[in-house]
Design an enzyme around this catalytic site. Structure first.
Site, mmCIF file in Angstrom:
data_model
loop_
_atom_site.group_PDB
_atom_site.id
_atom_site.type_symbol
_atom_site.label_atom_id
_atom_site.label_comp_id
_atom_site.label_asym_id
_atom_site.label_seq_id
_atom_site.Cartn_x
_atom_site.Cartn_y
_atom_site.Cartn_z
ATOM 1 N N ASN A 48 0.760 -1.286 -0.063
ATOM 2 C CA ASN A 48 -0.147 -0.071 0.144
ATOM 3 C C ASN A 48 0.721 1.355 0.001
ATOM 4 O O ASN A 48 0.261 2.138 -0.585
ATOM 5 C CB ASN A 48 -0.790 -0.092 1.049
ATOM 6 C CG ASN A 48 -0.411 0.037 2.516
ATOM 7 O OD1 ASN A 48 0.920 -0.382 2.536
ATOM 8 N ND2 ASN A 48 -1.244 0.154 3.293
ATOM 9 N N GLU A 54 4.565 -3.486 12.398
ATOM 10 C CA GLU A 54 3.726 -2.385 12.170
ATOM 11 C C GLU A 54 2.626 -3.026 11.458
ATOM 12 O O GLU A 54 2.513 -3.489 10.312
ATOM 13 C CB GLU A 54 4.183 -1.437 11.346
ATOM 14 C CG GLU A 54 5.361 -0.559 11.907
ATOM 15 C CD GLU A 54 4.974 0.496 12.945
ATOM 16 O OE1 GLU A 54 3.786 0.704 12.898
ATOM 17 O OE2 GLU A 54 5.810 1.120 13.519
ATOM 18 N N CYS A 87 -3.199 1.504 6.643
ATOM 19 C CA CYS A 87 -3.491 1.089 7.987
ATOM 20 C C CYS A 87 -4.164 1.922 9.092
ATOM 21 O O CYS A 87 -4.530 1.547 10.115
ATOM 22 C CB CYS A 87 -1.930 0.482 8.764
ATOM 23 S SG CYS A 87 -1.082 1.782 8.464
HETATM 24 P P1 NAP Z 1 0.449 -9.130 4.325
HETATM 25 O O1 NAP Z 1 -0.199 -10.151 3.383
HETATM 26 O O2 NAP Z 1 0.859 -9.456 5.508
HETATM 27 O O3 NAP Z 1 1.893 -8.682 3.158
HETATM 28 C C1 NAP Z 1 3.002 -8.006 3.858
HETATM 29 C C2 NAP Z 1 4.114 -8.377 3.315
HETATM 30 O O4 NAP Z 1 4.416 -9.848 4.101
HETATM 31 C C3 NAP Z 1 4.354 -8.742 2.019
HETATM 32 O O5 NAP Z 1 5.667 -8.475 1.647
HETATM 33 C C4 NAP Z 1 3.943 -10.175 1.860
HETATM 34 O O6 NAP Z 1 4.802 -10.922 0.595
HETATM 35 C C5 NAP Z 1 4.739 -10.598 2.996
HETATM 36 N N1 NAP Z 1 4.513 -12.076 3.420
HETATM 37 C C6 NAP Z 1 3.251 -12.802 3.297
HETATM 38 N N2 NAP Z 1 3.177 -13.772 3.896
HETATM 39 C C7 NAP Z 1 4.361 -14.275 4.299
HETATM 40 C C8 NAP Z 1 4.767 -15.103 5.081
HETATM 41 N N3 NAP Z 1 4.361 -16.278 5.158
HETATM 42 N N4 NAP Z 1 6.255 -14.892 5.313
HETATM 43 C C9 NAP Z 1 6.971 -13.818 5.260
HETATM 44 N N5 NAP Z 1 6.301 -12.784 4.709
HETATM 45 C C10 NAP Z 1 5.211 -12.893 4.070
HETATM 46 O O7 NAP Z 1 -0.206 -7.593 4.313
HETATM 47 P P2 NAP Z 1 -1.007 -6.895 2.717
HETATM 48 O O8 NAP Z 1 -2.167 -7.384 2.801
HETATM 49 O O9 NAP Z 1 -0.199 -7.008 1.911
HETATM 50 O O10 NAP Z 1 -1.012 -5.451 3.587
HETATM 51 C C11 NAP Z 1 -1.898 -4.828 4.185
HETATM 52 C C12 NAP Z 1 -1.757 -4.931 5.839
HETATM 53 O O11 NAP Z 1 -0.678 -4.076 6.208
HETATM 54 C C13 NAP Z 1 -2.936 -4.233 6.402
HETATM 55 O O12 NAP Z 1 -3.547 -4.880 7.476
HETATM 56 C C14 NAP Z 1 -2.546 -2.879 6.939
HETATM 57 O O13 NAP Z 1 -3.207 -2.478 8.060
HETATM 58 C C15 NAP Z 1 -1.143 -3.174 7.364
HETATM 59 N N6 NAP Z 1 -0.193 -2.156 7.330
HETATM 60 C C16 NAP Z 1 0.201 -1.809 8.487
HETATM 61 C C17 NAP Z 1 1.005 -0.675 8.424
HETATM 62 C C18 NAP Z 1 1.566 -0.138 9.796
HETATM 63 O O14 NAP Z 1 2.362 0.772 9.901
HETATM 64 N N7 NAP Z 1 1.098 -0.581 10.978
HETATM 65 C C19 NAP Z 1 1.291 0.267 7.380
HETATM 66 C C20 NAP Z 1 0.846 -0.081 6.023
HETATM 67 C C21 NAP Z 1 0.036 -1.582 6.017
HETATM 68 P P3 NAP Z 1 4.143 -10.976 -0.791
HETATM 69 O O15 NAP Z 1 3.456 -9.797 -1.156
HETATM 70 O O16 NAP Z 1 5.069 -11.614 -1.559
HETATM 71 O O17 NAP Z 1 2.987 -12.269 -0.288
#
Ligand code: NAP
Length: 484
Positions: free
Chosen positions: A156, A254, A288
């Site tokens: 994002n 995060e 987020c």
């Molecule tokens: P996600 O599915 O958790 O993916 C985030 C990252 O984790 C991607 O690089 C993904 O790689 C990787 N990943 C997925 N499965 C993994 C595994 N088993 N082992 C290691 N890495 C893995 O999250 P998203 O849906 O893309 O992002 C949205 C989420 O992020 C929302 O919940 C949002 O609130 C949160 N967010 C939080 C913040 C904050 O600062 N608190 C900021 C932005 C977003 P791949 O893409 O290759 O699968």
């Protein structure tokens, strides 16, 4: 219209140990606005992750031995290179992520600002001298970089989520390896181009693309890694934290949010409407810190709903590269399906659609900016992060009820409220169980303030003086035998 400026940064190889490396297996990257393939990146795994870690561990002594001023200059150069190429990098970001170009350029400036901020903080990592309880001994506290850092980031904010981590790591004296999200690798690889151009020593900044799980496993299990820093969903974050902690690595997490935005009867309604628009619909609701629940006091509920829905209907949806567009496509079909499920669940339980509610006539993953009224806590949207352009309006009567509703979630990242009562402003700020609270504002992110959450929204802080501490170990030094 796309210019050719972004081409310089569109690299289809990974930047590992200071070299550009291609791979036989490739992953396609698509433009969410039209489904076109932008290009391909290597599908690397544990082997290449290990190589990046080995190179980082090798260069660590050299990098930490640089003076704070030298590391500060590298961070400053990173900032300047990002800003010099803001237009091209913004275009690349819109191409792979979909957000409007103005927002994408804003993200480049926001990400760059972390390098500027940490260039300034790098030279202020002070230790302590602690008054000794012994006449013949002295106590000092020194600060040291934690060591090799591995980062995993979401789609994002493909630039800023890396910048928040990398700038602090580099300033502290840590090499960093970045694994971006598979949907948005190009903005990360573009940062590899910049690292190369500004002459960072080989291995200090690497970018690896590929399948998340094996790369994540190598990050968590390799003994040369000191810290895992992750931004993404709470589920993946908890799994990574458990793996990393079982190997006793430092972690920063995060994670997801479920932000409340509360509007009290005494609020400036026009200001609240604009704040809620910015907070909810930026990046098509895919942040987020987006307001996930808008809680409105009964005395102004109808007036707010009417003004807000009117403004939401005016938002221009389209390809982020077209001028005037305020909301781009969602990242993928799965995201649209989640939005539809949240709306249909709410409507089946009595909510009303006051704006939008459907897929946009542009097709693909475009969705109408949506407002729901009459939303109640038993609906799925009250508990689950929508991550899309849907604003659900809940009604409350008293301050106590608003606080109870706002805190009724396992998440604790950002929160917002609007009031013109100073006493209430303090009371509610203190009562909200969140890492961040904005009063009379809908946007709160800045490199100078600590970004991060409590509860299931994670641990650690990014940005500000606190953000550097996450990359630093304190060392206690005792000097004895000093005489009488
Ligand atoms: P996600 O599915 O958790 O993916 C985030 C990252 O984790 C991607 O690089 C993904 O790689 C990787 N990943 C997925 N499965 C993994 C595994 N088993 N082992 C290691 N890495 C893995 O999250 P998203 O849906 O893309 O992002 C949205 C989420 O992020 C929302 O919940 C949002 O609130 C949160 N967010 C939080 C913040 C904050 O600062 N608190 C900021 C932005 C977003 P791949 O893409 O290759 O699968």
């Amino acid at each position: 219209m796309t210019s050719k400026a972004h081409k310089k940064f569109l690299r289809e190889d990974c930047y590992i140990a200071g070299e550009w490396r291609g791979g036989a297996e490739k992953l396609a990257v698509t433009n969410p606005a039209n489904g076109d393939t932008i290009g391909h990146v290597p599908d690397f795994g544990r082997k290449e992750a290990k190589e990046a870690i080995t190179a980082a561990a090798k260069v660590f002594p050299e990098w930490r031995a640089k003076t704070a001023d030298e590391r500060s200059k590298f961070c400053r150069s990173f900032y300047e290179a990002l800003m010099d190429n803001q237009d091209a990098l913004g275009e690349l970001l819109t191409l792979e992520q979909g957000k409007p170009l103005a927002e994408a350029k804003g993200e480049i400036a926001y990400g760059a600002a972390f390098f500027k901020w940490f260039a300034e903080e790098a030279v202020r990592v002070y230790g302590d001298v602690i008054p000794s309880p012994w006449a013949d001994k002295r106590i000092v506290v020194t600060k040291e970089p934690v060591g090799v850092v591995c980062s995993i980031t979401p789609w994002n904010f493909p630039n800023a989520m890396i910048a928040r981590k990398a700038a602090a790591a580099l300033a502290a004296g840590c090499p960093i390896i970045c694994k971006p999200a598979s949907q948005t690798p190009y903005s990360a690889l573009a940062m590899g181009v910049i690292a190369d151009e500004i002459g960072l020593p080989k291995g200090v900044f690497s970018v690896i693309t590929g399948e998340a799980a094996p790369i994540g496993d190598e990050f968590c299990e390799n003994p040369a890694v000191a810290k895992i820093t992750f931004t993404g969903s709470t589920g993946v974050g908890k799994m990574l934290a458990a793996k990393a902690m079982s190997n006793m690595k430092r972690v920063s997490m995060e994670l997801g949010g479920n932000a409340p935005l509360i509007i009290f009867d005494d609020a400036d309604l026009d200001r609240a409407v604009e704040g809620a628009i910015a907070c909810k619909f930026r990046n098509a609701g895919q942040t987020c810190v987006c307001a996930n629940r808008i809680l409105v006091q009964s005395g102004v509920y109808d007036a707010f709903a009417e003004k807000f829905a009117k403004r939401v209907k005016e938002l221009k949806v389209g390809d982020g590269l077209e001028s005037g567009v305020e909301q781009g496509p969602l990242i993928e079909e799965k995201a649209v399906e989640k939005v539809e499920q949240h709306i249909s669940d709410a409507v089946s339980k009595g909510a009303k659609v006051a704006a939008g509610g459907d897929r946009h006539k542009l097709g693909g993953t475009f969705f109408e900016p949506t407002v729901l009224t009459g939303v109640t806590p038993e609906m799925v949207i009250a508990k689950d992060e929508t991550f899309g352009p849907v604003a659900p309006l809940f009604k409350f009567d008293s301050e106590e009820e608003a606080i109870q509703m706002a805190n009724d979630t396992e998440f604790g990242l950002a929160s917002y409220f609007y009031t013109n009562d100073l006493g209430r402003a303090w009371r509610v700020m203190e009562a909200l169980q969140y890492g961040m609270v904005a009063v009379n504002e809908g946007i709160l992110s800045t490199p100078v303030a600590p970004f991060g959450g409590v509860k299931d929204s994670g641990v650690g802080r990014e940005g500000s003086k606190y953000g550097l501490e996450d990359y630093i170990n304190v060392k206690y030094g005792l000097f004895g035998g000093l005489g009488k």
